[in-house]
Design an enzyme around this catalytic site. Structure first.
Site, PDB file in Angstrom:
ATOM      1  N   LYS A  57      40.902  27.502  31.287  1.00 40.83           N
ATOM      2  CA  LYS A  57      42.317  27.394  30.886  1.00 40.83           C
ATOM      3  C   LYS A  57      43.230  27.268  32.104  1.00 40.83           C
ATOM      4  O   LYS A  57      44.203  26.540  32.094  1.00 40.83           O
ATOM      5  CB  LYS A  57      42.681  28.612  30.059  1.00 40.83           C
ATOM      6  CG  LYS A  57      44.098  28.954  30.169  1.00 40.83           C
ATOM      7  CD  LYS A  57      44.815  29.140  28.909  1.00 40.83           C
ATOM      8  CE  LYS A  57      46.296  29.200  29.126  1.00 40.83           C
ATOM      9  NZ  LYS A  57      46.716  30.055  30.201  1.00 40.83           N
ATOM     10  N   MET A 113      44.384  40.199  34.653  1.00 48.01           N
ATOM     11  CA  MET A 113      45.641  40.953  34.771  1.00 48.01           C
ATOM     12  C   MET A 113      45.868  41.751  33.484  1.00 48.01           C
ATOM     13  O   MET A 113      46.995  42.129  33.164  1.00 48.01           O
ATOM     14  CB  MET A 113      46.803  40.001  35.046  1.00 48.01           C
ATOM     15  CG  MET A 113      46.618  39.260  36.381  1.00 48.01           C
ATOM     16  SD  MET A 113      48.144  38.663  37.115  1.00 48.01           S
ATOM     17  CE  MET A 113      48.668  37.521  35.875  1.00 48.01           C
ATOM     18  N   HIS A 117      39.070  36.327  27.734  1.00 47.34           N
ATOM     19  CA  HIS A 117      38.511  37.226  28.753  1.00 47.34           C
ATOM     20  C   HIS A 117      37.135  37.733  28.307  1.00 47.34           C
ATOM     21  O   HIS A 117      36.198  37.813  29.098  1.00 47.34           O
ATOM     22  CB  HIS A 117      39.415  38.452  28.966  1.00 47.34           C
ATOM     23  CG  HIS A 117      40.766  38.130  29.515  1.00 47.34           C
ATOM     24  ND1 HIS A 117      41.924  38.320  28.795  1.00 47.34           N
ATOM     25  CD2 HIS A 117      41.145  37.653  30.718  1.00 47.34           C
ATOM     26  CE1 HIS A 117      42.968  37.972  29.528  1.00 47.34           C
ATOM     27  NE2 HIS A 117      42.531  37.564  30.700  1.00 47.34           N
ATOM     28  N   GLN A 147      43.943  26.820  39.002  1.00 45.18           N
ATOM     29  CA  GLN A 147      43.570  28.094  39.639  1.00 45.18           C
ATOM     30  C   GLN A 147      42.075  28.099  39.967  1.00 45.18           C
ATOM     31  O   GLN A 147      41.663  28.580  41.030  1.00 45.18           O
ATOM     32  CB  GLN A 147      43.914  29.260  38.714  1.00 45.18           C
ATOM     33  CG  GLN A 147      43.366  30.594  39.196  1.00 45.18           C
ATOM     34  CD  GLN A 147      43.896  31.775  38.417  1.00 45.18           C
ATOM     35  OE1 GLN A 147      44.942  32.294  38.736  1.00 45.18           O
ATOM     36  NE2 GLN A 147      43.168  32.219  37.405  1.00 45.18           N
ATOM     37  N   GLY A 193      38.184  31.354  33.836  1.00 44.29           N
ATOM     38  CA  GLY A 193      38.394  30.552  32.632  1.00 44.29           C
ATOM     39  C   GLY A 193      38.966  29.171  32.966  1.00 44.29           C
ATOM     40  O   GLY A 193      39.874  29.058  33.788  1.00 44.29           O
ATOM     41  N   ARG A 206      50.076  35.645  27.548  1.00 44.96           N
ATOM     42  CA  ARG A 206      51.498  35.384  27.283  1.00 44.96           C
ATOM     43  C   ARG A 206      51.765  35.012  25.823  1.00 44.96           C
ATOM     44  O   ARG A 206      52.905  35.093  25.368  1.00 44.96           O
ATOM     45  CB  ARG A 206      52.014  34.277  28.194  1.00 44.96           C
ATOM     46  CG  ARG A 206      52.155  34.728  29.649  1.00 44.96           C
ATOM     47  CD  ARG A 206      52.744  33.649  30.531  1.00 44.96           C
ATOM     48  NE  ARG A 206      52.912  34.100  31.904  1.00 44.96           N
ATOM     49  CZ  ARG A 206      51.961  34.037  32.833  1.00 44.96           C
ATOM     50  NH1 ARG A 206      50.765  33.584  32.529  1.00 44.96           N
ATOM     51  NH2 ARG A 206      52.197  34.463  34.066  1.00 44.96           N
ATOM     52  N   ALA A 257      45.973  42.754  29.358  1.00 38.89           N
ATOM     53  CA  ALA A 257      46.416  42.125  28.096  1.00 38.89           C
ATOM     54  C   ALA A 257      45.288  41.207  27.611  1.00 38.89           C
ATOM     55  O   ALA A 257      45.472  40.014  27.361  1.00 38.89           O
ATOM     56  CB  ALA A 257      47.723  41.364  28.270  1.00 38.89           C
ATOM     57  N   LEU A 258      44.127  41.803  27.509  1.00 38.07           N
ATOM     58  CA  LEU A 258      42.904  41.029  27.292  1.00 38.07           C
ATOM     59  C   LEU A 258      42.869  40.375  25.907  1.00 38.07           C
ATOM     60  O   LEU A 258      43.438  40.890  24.946  1.00 38.07           O
ATOM     61  CB  LEU A 258      41.675  41.937  27.449  1.00 38.07           C
ATOM     62  CG  LEU A 258      41.540  42.628  28.811  1.00 38.07           C
ATOM     63  CD1 LEU A 258      40.257  43.446  28.856  1.00 38.07           C
ATOM     64  CD2 LEU A 258      41.575  41.622  29.970  1.00 38.07           C
TER      65      LEU A 258
HETATM   66  O1  PAF Z   1      44.105  34.427  35.988  1.00 37.29           O
HETATM   67  C1  PAF Z   1      44.484  35.597  36.219  1.00 37.29           C
HETATM   68  O2  PAF Z   1      44.500  36.472  35.350  1.00 37.29           O
HETATM   69  C2  PAF Z   1      44.934  35.940  37.617  1.00 37.29           C
HETATM   70  O3  PAF Z   1      45.569  34.861  38.236  1.00 37.29           O
HETATM   71  C3  PAF Z   1      43.826  36.510  38.528  1.00 37.29           C
HETATM   72  C4  PAF Z   1      42.741  35.480  38.775  1.00 37.29           C
HETATM   73  C5  PAF Z   1      43.224  37.753  37.878  1.00 37.29           C
HETATM   74  C6  PAF Z   1      44.409  36.928  39.868  1.00 37.29           C
HETATM   75  O4  PAF Z   1      45.409  37.880  39.728  1.00 37.29           O
END
Ligand code: PAF
Length: 281
Positions: A151, A30, A37, A155, A149, A189, A32-33
């Site tokens: 983290k 999403m 990442h 997910q 990741g 964040r 804001a690397l």
């Molecule tokens: O972990 C994230 O950045 C998001 O949940 C993802 C996997 C890109 C899906 O929007």
């Protein structure tokens, strides 16, 4: 690095690459690397993949309007970091490109138990949104490998479950959490933390480390209470400190070294919500 905004264009590019025999590695983000990442991109590059990164702040996975509105955006800096990391392709779709018929008619995936614990309870609807966007991205990019990741432990489990539901042959590679010097897990964040908040944020990791240290001869209940008290004294608002089976996420009341265990934590500092986890054995 080639940048695509349109689904048809990236699909054509990927088709050509696959026809030439390339293996596609995909890193969904999403934006804001941060170094976390970049570590995923480096891993994919080491494995000689053509690396596709997506940046899409998916509105359907935010259950908190303010979190969505304030989600950090730094596209210029992100692009510079991706070029430095030798990323091959960046996909930055708009909402209408991702969801041309709106989101109501998109398939909704059921992640069962995984949606009813920890992040599932604290962020109702979040994993539905994640399932929706990841399924759509995978359909567009159709990679051989998907890099995620650790983290975001839960997910990763949800996405693993999604791949099974889709009967997909995509291989998910889970990469270790990247940390700052004080142990704070890298996260987009973190940029929103004030200086005093940032100064204490590493305590979350210290709690996980103390949970791990007691796994052979301690009581989880006691160490959990110590962590809760410490975090409260420092002004955190703790949502959960939990122990779970690392393979099923079944919550455990006590240490059980016969099982692979993971400790997971979520707490807010001011309005910023942070999560982290540590595999214990
Ligand atoms: O972990 C994230 O950045 C998001 O949940 C993802 C996997 C890109 C899906 O929007």
């Amino acid at each position: 690095m080639i940048i695509f905004k349109k689904v048809v264009d990236i699909q054509q590019y990927i088709k050509n690459k696959v026809d030439e025999g390339a293996q596609i590695g995909f890193v969904p983000t999403m934006g804001a690397l941060h170094e976390g990442h970049i570590s995923l991109i480096c891993k994919a590059k080491q494995e000689a993949r053509v690396v596709v990164t997506s940046i899409f702040v998916n509105p359907t996975q935010f259950n908190d309007k303010e979190d969505f509105e304030k989600y950090p955006v730094s596209i210029e800096q992100d692009m510079a970091m991706l070029i430095d990391a030798d990323c091959d392709v960046l996909f930055i779709p708009s909402v209408s490109e991702m969801y041309p018929n709106g989101t109501d008619n998109m398939p909704a995936y059921d992640f069962g138990y995984l949606e009813t614990v920890l992040e599932g309870t604290q962020r109702p609807g979040h994993f539905k949104g994640v399932g929706q966007v990841v399924a759509r991205l995978l359909d567009i990019v159709n990679p051989h490998y998907l890099y995620m990741g650790q983290k975001d432990y839960q997910q990763c489990m949800v996405v693993g479950n999604l791949l099974k539901q889709l009967n997909s042959s995509i291989r998910m590679v889970i990469c270790p959490t990247e940390r700052d010097d004080d142990g704070l897990a890298m996260s987009s964040r973190n940029r929103r933390l004030t200086e005093p908040q940032r100064a204490i944020a590493g305590l979350l990791y210290q709690c996980l480390v103390s949970i791990q240290a007691k796994k052979d001869d301690g009581s989880f209940d006691i160490v959990k209470k110590e962590c809760e008290d410490l975090l409260k004294a420092k002004g955190f608002n703790t949502e959960y400190i939990s122990l779970a089976d690392a393979e099923t996420l079944e919550l455990l009341n006590e240490y059980n070294n016969n099982r692979k265990m993971v400790a997971l934590i979520a707490a807010k500092i001011g309005v910023i919500r942070l999560i982290d986890n540590l595999l214990l054995n």
